[in-house]
Write a protein that holds these residues in place. Structure first.
Motif, short mmCIF file in Angstrom:
data_model
loop_
_atom_site.label_atom_id
_atom_site.label_comp_id
_atom_site.label_asym_id
_atom_site.label_seq_id
_atom_site.Cartn_x
_atom_site.Cartn_y
_atom_site.Cartn_z
N ILE A 1 0.87 -1.18 0.00
CA ILE A 1 0.00 0.00 0.00
C ILE A 1 0.90 1.23 0.00
CG2 ILE A 1 -1.77 1.31 1.23
CD1 ILE A 1 -2.63 -1.35 2.54
N VAL A 2 0.71 2.12 -0.97
CA VAL A 2 1.54 3.31 -1.08
C VAL A 2 0.66 4.54 -0.87
CG1 VAL A 2 3.24 4.53 -2.47
CG2 VAL A 2 2.93 2.07 -2.79
N GLN A 3 0.96 5.30 0.16
CA GLN A 3 0.19 6.48 0.54
C GLN A 3 0.89 7.73 0.01
OE1 GLN A 3 -2.57 5.57 2.72
NE2 GLN A 3 -3.39 7.50 1.96
N ILE A 4 0.18 8.55 -0.78
CA ILE A 4 0.82 9.75 -1.33
C ILE A 4 0.12 11.03 -0.91
CG2 ILE A 4 1.87 8.57 -3.28
CD1 ILE A 4 -0.42 9.72 -5.02
N ALA A 5 -1.01 10.94 -0.21
CA ALA A 5 -1.70 12.13 0.30
C ALA A 5 -2.78 11.67 1.27
CB ALA A 5 -2.32 12.95 -0.84
N PHE A 6 -3.40 12.63 1.96
CA PHE A 6 -4.44 12.33 2.95
C PHE A 6 -5.59 13.32 2.79
CE2 PHE A 6 -0.58 10.63 4.94
CZ PHE A 6 -1.01 9.36 5.34
N LEU A 7 -6.31 13.24 1.67
CA LEU A 7 -7.40 14.18 1.43
C LEU A 7 -8.50 14.06 2.48
CD1 LEU A 7 -7.70 13.93 -2.46
CD2 LEU A 7 -6.50 15.66 -1.10
N ASN A 8 -8.65 12.87 3.07
CA ASN A 8 -9.67 12.67 4.11
C ASN A 8 -9.07 12.63 5.52
OD1 ASN A 8 -11.66 12.62 2.22
ND2 ASN A 8 -12.25 10.47 2.50
N GLY A 9 -7.81 13.05 5.64
CA GLY A 9 -7.20 13.14 6.97
C GLY A 9 -6.12 12.10 7.20
N SER A 10 -5.10 12.51 7.95
CA SER A 10 -3.95 11.64 8.21
C SER A 10 -4.02 10.93 9.55
CB SER A 10 -2.65 12.45 8.13
OG SER A 10 -2.66 13.49 9.10
N ARG A 11 -4.93 11.32 10.41
CA ARG A 11 -5.09 10.65 11.71
C ARG A 11 -6.21 9.61 11.57
NH1 ARG A 11 -2.28 12.96 15.79
NH2 ARG A 11 -1.39 15.02 15.36
N VAL A 12 -5.85 8.35 11.74
CA VAL A 12 -6.81 7.29 11.45
C VAL A 12 -6.80 6.25 12.56
CG1 VAL A 12 -6.48 7.58 8.97
CG2 VAL A 12 -5.12 5.89 10.17
N THR A 13 -7.88 5.47 12.61
CA THR A 13 -7.97 4.30 13.47
C THR A 13 -8.07 3.09 12.55
OG1 THR A 13 -9.09 5.52 15.22
CG2 THR A 13 -9.29 3.12 15.25
N ALA A 14 -7.16 2.13 12.73
CA ALA A 14 -7.15 0.97 11.84
C ALA A 14 -6.68 -0.26 12.61
CB ALA A 14 -6.24 1.21 10.64
N ASP A 15 -7.14 -1.41 12.17
CA ASP A 15 -6.72 -2.68 12.74
C ASP A 15 -5.46 -3.15 12.01
OD1 ASP A 15 -6.35 -5.22 13.68
OD2 ASP A 15 -8.41 -5.89 13.36
N LEU A 16 -4.32 -2.96 12.64
CA LEU A 16 -3.05 -3.24 11.98
C LEU A 16 -2.64 -4.71 12.03
CD1 LEU A 16 -0.97 -0.11 13.04
CD2 LEU A 16 -2.30 -0.48 10.97
#
Length: 332
Positions: free
Chosen positions: A241-256
């Protein structure tokens, strides 16, 4: 030899804000330093980082021009000390850390490329930022290989239309998301094998269906926010997974846990702050591997609209509607 003017029109941001914050100003014509060339700008591409800078959220790197604009095309009109890759009159397109929204701009010669044969100057202005970004993130960081499946979010953005075409050209299967049936049709016309309207479809379910539940080996994402978890849900085992921007926000909650269970590589990058040598290596790779595809017509610059330089505010307003398909370009 043509005498160069002392001043030029450039677009400034006196006070951050909405599109109206972009104001034409008179500025001195920049002088090329060692290894640099001065270019009379024909056109300049408009990109999301420009919008963020205008709003006050993405200041230029130390030493970069405060004038927005990360890419442009034009004619070389002066050479700095030691610059020898180009001669006066050469037509180039270039990647810069700032300064593109102006009548003249300087660039280190290693970060400029000849305009591909058969490509107009306006189209050429829309090449550098997206092509450098896609090559670096999809092929270098993402390691996309022929026969793999890639999921490209924002398929009709400047990045998206470039990523779809390059991924197809190098033998990948392409899935993409877009926000309307019209945009999905445009993405399919560019070569996407499956286009998913994220407003009416669950893209996680659609990706699993399209891949026989395997998932996509590479995901290119500029959305962030809740997409981070969704990407983890539909990435393949040993995927990237390659992340190049955060149009919906960079602070997230995810199950890693999925990072471990699927052995996922989660990476990302930003191009603007990278040094000249890094960008020069990307330029060399593009000239060798991608320029022939552009010149053959296999990969095209997809244009949405053009605006005069003095009307940069209208171009930004267009970008902020999210209705565009392809590149928005300013003409000098």
């Amino acid at each position: 030899m043509t005498t160069l003017p002392a001043t030029m029109t450039a677009i400034a941001i006196p006070v951050p804000g909405g599109p109206e914050a972009l104001v034409p100003e008179t500025r001195p014509v920049p002088q090329p330093g060692p290894g640099e060339v001065l270019v009379k700008v024909a056109a300049a591409g408009v990109n999301r980082p420009d919008v963020l800078q205008r709003a006050g959220g993405y200041p230029p790197p130390k030493g970069a021009s405060d004038i927005p604009g990360l890419e442009f095309s034009g004619e070389v009109v002066a050479l700095g000390e030691g610059a020898g890759r180009f001669v006066l009159g050469d037509k180039v397109c270039a990647l810069v850390a700032g300064g593109g929204y102006a009548e003249y701009a300087v660039v280190h010669e290693t970060n400029a490329l000849p305009v591909p044969a058969g490509v107009s100057m306006v189209e050429a202005a829309g090449i550098p930022e997206t092509f450098f970004t896609v090559w670096s993130n999809v092929f270098d960081r993402g390691g996309l290989k022929s026969g793999e499946t890639i999921l490209i979010h924002g398929g009709t953005s400047g990045i998206g239309v470039t990523a779809i075409q390059l991924a197809k050209a190098f033998g990948a299967r392409v899935l993409t998301t877009a926000g309307s049936d019209e945009k999905c049709a445009a993405a399919t016309a560019l070569g996407a094998d499956v286009a998913i309207n994220y407003r009416t479809q669950d893209f996680v379910a659609a990706v699993k269906e399209a891949t026989g539940a395997k998932g996509a080996e590479v995901i290119l994402d500029m959305v962030g926010g809740d997409y981070v978890q969704k990407n983890l849900d539909c990435v393949a085992a040993d995927g990237r997974i390659v992340q190049i921007a955060f149009l919906n926000g960079s602070r997230v909650t995810a199950d890693l846990r999925w990072l471990m269970l699927k052995r996922v590589t989660f990476t990302g990058s930003t191009l603007r702050i990278r040094d000249l040598a890094f960008k020069a290596a990307l330029a060399d790779a593009l000239k060798a591997k991608v320029w022939p595809l552009i010149e053959a017509g296999t990969v095209k610059v997809v244009m949405d609209s053009t605006y005069p330089l003095a009307e940069a505010s209208r171009a930004h307003a267009r970008m902020e509607t999210n209705a565009h398909i392809g590149k928005i370009v300013l003409t000098a």
